[in-house]
Design an enzyme around this catalytic site. Structure first.
Site, PDB file in Angstrom:
ATOM      1  N   ASN A  62      -5.113  -9.546  -7.969  1.00  0.00           N
ATOM      2  CA  ASN A  62      -5.228 -10.215  -6.671  1.00  0.00           C
ATOM      3  C   ASN A  62      -6.508 -11.033  -6.521  1.00  0.00           C
ATOM      4  OD1 ASN A  62      -5.919  -7.297  -6.752  1.00  0.00           O
ATOM      5  ND2 ASN A  62      -6.968  -7.789  -4.843  1.00  0.00           N
TER       6      ASN A  62
ATOM      7  N   CYS B  83     -17.125  -6.272   1.718  1.00  0.00           N
ATOM      8  CA  CYS B  83     -17.903  -5.654   2.793  1.00  0.00           C
ATOM      9  C   CYS B  83     -17.691  -4.154   2.765  1.00  0.00           C
ATOM     10  CB  CYS B  83     -17.390  -6.175   4.130  1.00  0.00           C
ATOM     11  SG  CYS B  83     -18.531  -7.249   4.920  1.00  0.00           S
TER      12      CYS B  83
ATOM     13  N   GLN C 255       1.203  -9.576  -6.000  1.00  0.00           N
ATOM     14  CA  GLN C 255       0.810 -10.989  -6.118  1.00  0.00           C
ATOM     15  C   GLN C 255       1.773 -11.766  -7.012  1.00  0.00           C
ATOM     16  OE1 GLN C 255      -1.621 -12.399  -4.395  1.00  0.00           O
ATOM     17  NE2 GLN C 255      -2.620 -10.580  -3.585  1.00  0.00           N
TER      18      GLN C 255
ATOM     19  N   SER D  21       5.527  -6.972  -1.524  1.00  0.00           N
ATOM     20  CA  SER D  21       5.234  -7.006  -0.097  1.00  0.00           C
ATOM     21  C   SER D  21       5.624  -8.356   0.503  1.00  0.00           C
ATOM     22  CB  SER D  21       3.724  -6.783   0.068  1.00  0.00           C
ATOM     23  OG  SER D  21       3.380  -6.660   1.406  1.00  0.00           O
ATOM     24  N   ALA D  22       6.213  -8.321   1.698  1.00  0.00           N
ATOM     25  CA  ALA D  22       6.726  -9.564   2.281  1.00  0.00           C
ATOM     26  C   ALA D  22       5.624 -10.558   2.636  1.00  0.00           C
ATOM     27  CB  ALA D  22       7.557  -9.243   3.535  1.00  0.00           C
ATOM     28  N   HIS D  23       4.474 -10.041   3.126  1.00  0.00           N
ATOM     29  CA  HIS D  23       3.493 -10.999   3.673  1.00  0.00           C
ATOM     30  C   HIS D  23       2.718 -11.759   2.607  1.00  0.00           C
ATOM     31  CE1 HIS D  23      -0.572  -8.930   3.424  1.00  0.00           C
ATOM     32  NE2 HIS D  23       0.206  -7.912   3.149  1.00  0.00           N
TER      33      HIS D  23
ATOM     34  N   THR E 266       0.855  -1.191   0.000  1.00  0.00           N
ATOM     35  CA  THR E 266       0.000   0.000   0.000  1.00  0.00           C
ATOM     36  C   THR E 266       0.889   1.238   0.000  1.00  0.00           C
ATOM     37  OG1 THR E 266      -1.715  -1.196   1.188  1.00  0.00           O
ATOM     38  CG2 THR E 266      -1.832   1.204   1.254  1.00  0.00           C
TER      39      THR E 266
ATOM     40  N   THR F   3      13.156   5.317  10.872  1.00  0.00           N
ATOM     41  CA  THR F   3      14.010   4.199  11.286  1.00  0.00           C
ATOM     42  C   THR F   3      13.531   2.915  10.628  1.00  0.00           C
ATOM     43  OG1 THR F   3      14.453   5.263  13.385  1.00  0.00           O
ATOM     44  CG2 THR F   3      14.767   2.871  13.309  1.00  0.00           C
TER      45      THR F   3
END
Ligand SMILES: Cc1ncc(COP(=O)(O)O)c(C=O)c1O
Length: 412
Positions: A161, A336, A189, A209-211, A76, A250
């Site tokens: 995605n 939603c 993705q 993105s890592a996750h 994001t 940081t």
């Protein structure tokens, strides 16, 4: 092998962090806890060296120079930095044009691209939203037709995605470079699942993105091209001038170490993971299609990621379907919003009707998905769909061969 419920088939939403990644991260909380910006002592040097290693690992996965990796909090943020940062830096404010510049994107991008584009519209930029065909794919031809003299940025995701379809990014990259237009791709993705080479594919900015690739949440990266052309961005966060001045703050060292380790594992295991997941996805789709009628796979069947499928089931109500498959963690075709369930705008953009969009499932497999889980999901979904259809008068009419589009519904 025994099956543990519920089973996880929502890897496009997030992946489990690989335990090998967690192991690499742990020392950076309690043993090597320096700030990489501390230049005067060993704690800082060790942290900095760990960040350098992670930068090399991420760069190696995408074919870039380590200096071209900017750490962020996730895709994001990467998308926001790339899109707003490039648009504001290259705005055509002084050349007398009526708009600050033209941007091309697509209607079925992630909100993390669409919302920054909307904000830029409010700032005076013009944005063209390309519309896909029912296959979901954005082609170079579509981008070419939308290009104008004042186009400054194209932002098109690499893989979608919700439906997993793959856009023509290498061709779009070549087109953008021919026309001196910057290309940003949201590759959240894609990276870690499919081979990526930003140099070959002429990409200027790329979010990941890592996750989504077995790394931790809350850490991501933006690739920012340094040569041919050197891309400059206006920063969103100002402060200590970290990350070449583009993203102050940081660094999240444990997260970055984790992302680096996740990148390395993906690079090593991508081919075998991809092959295995394609076999499992094929088994899943075949199992459902063999046993159920009025089932539709959304988006192009060939040009899509190997681990994800988006399937609509006719004659079932979406919420009831989700209730019937509570042991399968997956996503539905409904989003939603504050008070209501809206059909997915991605599916709608392909021409999928509201009813079918609501009764769609996104099933996304991952590194730990097994054949047992796939078989369980097939049984569970087939049972739930058959049960709901057994109570559906519309399905009865359909079975009697009545074309529902010709039925005259009575209104009161
Ligand atoms: C295509 C795409 N872009 C952006 C994002 C946002 O990523 P993050 O969760 O890292 O902010 C996601 C996550 O769902 C995504 O799938």
């Amino acid at each position: 092998m025994s099956l543990t419920l519920p089973i996880y088939m929502d890897n496009a939403a997030t992946t489990r962090t690989d335990p090998r990644v967690v192991e690499k991260m742990l020392p950076f909380f309690t043993e090597i806890y320096g700030n990489s910006a501390s230049r005067n002592h060993a704690f800082g040097w060790e942290a900095e060296s760990a960040v350098d290693t992670a930068r090399k690992q991420a760069a190696s996965l995408i074919g870039s120079n380590p200096k071209e990796i900017i750490w962020t909090s996730g895709s994001t943020e990467s998308n926001n930095l790339a899109i707003k940062g490039a648009a504001r830096m290259y705005a055509r404010s002084n050349d007398g044009s009526s708009s600050a510049g033209h941007i091309i994107t697509a209607v079925h991008e992630h909100k993390a691209v669409l919302d920054p584009c909307k904000r830029l519209q409010r700032e005076g930029f013009d944005v063209t939203y390309l519309e896909p065909e029912p296959d979901g794919i954005i082609t170079a031809e579509m981008v070419r037709n939308a290009m104008r003299d004042d186009t400054i940025l194209v932002t098109i995701m690499w893989a979608n995605n919700e439906i997993g379809t793959i856009n023509e990014i290498p061709q779009i990259g070549a087109l953008c470079h021919e026309n001196d237009v910057l290309l940003h791709t949201d590759a959240t993705q894609w990276v870690g699942k499919m081979p990526t080479d930003v140099e070959r594919d002429c990409i200027d900015l790329m979010s990941f993105s890592a996750h989504k690739m077995y790394g931790p949440m809350g850490v991501g990266a933006l690739y920012v091209r340094r040569r041919r052309p050197r891309v400059r961005l206006e920063s969103l966060i100002d402060g200590g001038g970290h990350e070449r001045g583009m993203r102050s703050g940081t660094l999240n060292i444990p997260g970055i170490v984790g992302m680096g380790a996740a990148c390395q594992l993906c690079q090593e295991e991508m081919e075998s993971d991809g092959q295995r997941l394609l076999e499992l996805r094929t088994a899943l789709e075949d199992g459902l299609m063999d046993q159920l009628e009025v089932v539709q796979i959304n988006g192009d069947r060939q040009k899509r990621l190997p681990h994800l499928t988006n399937i609509s089931f006719g004659f079932v109500e979406g919420e009831s379907l989700m209730m019937g498959i509570k042991d399968i963690a997956c996503s539905s075709g409904s989003a939603c919003t504050s008070a209501s369930l809206e059909p997915s705008y991605v599916l709608k953009s392909l021409g999928v009707g509201d009813e079918l969009a609501h009764s769609s499932l996104r099933l996304s497999l991952g590194r730990w998905s097994t054949r047992e889980e796939v078989d369980y999901a097939i049984d569970n979904i087939v049972t739930a769909v058959n049960h709901l259809r057994s109570m559906s008068p519309l399905y009865d009419l359909h079975k009697e061969g009545i074309d529902l589009s010709t039925v005259q519904w009575q209104s009161h």
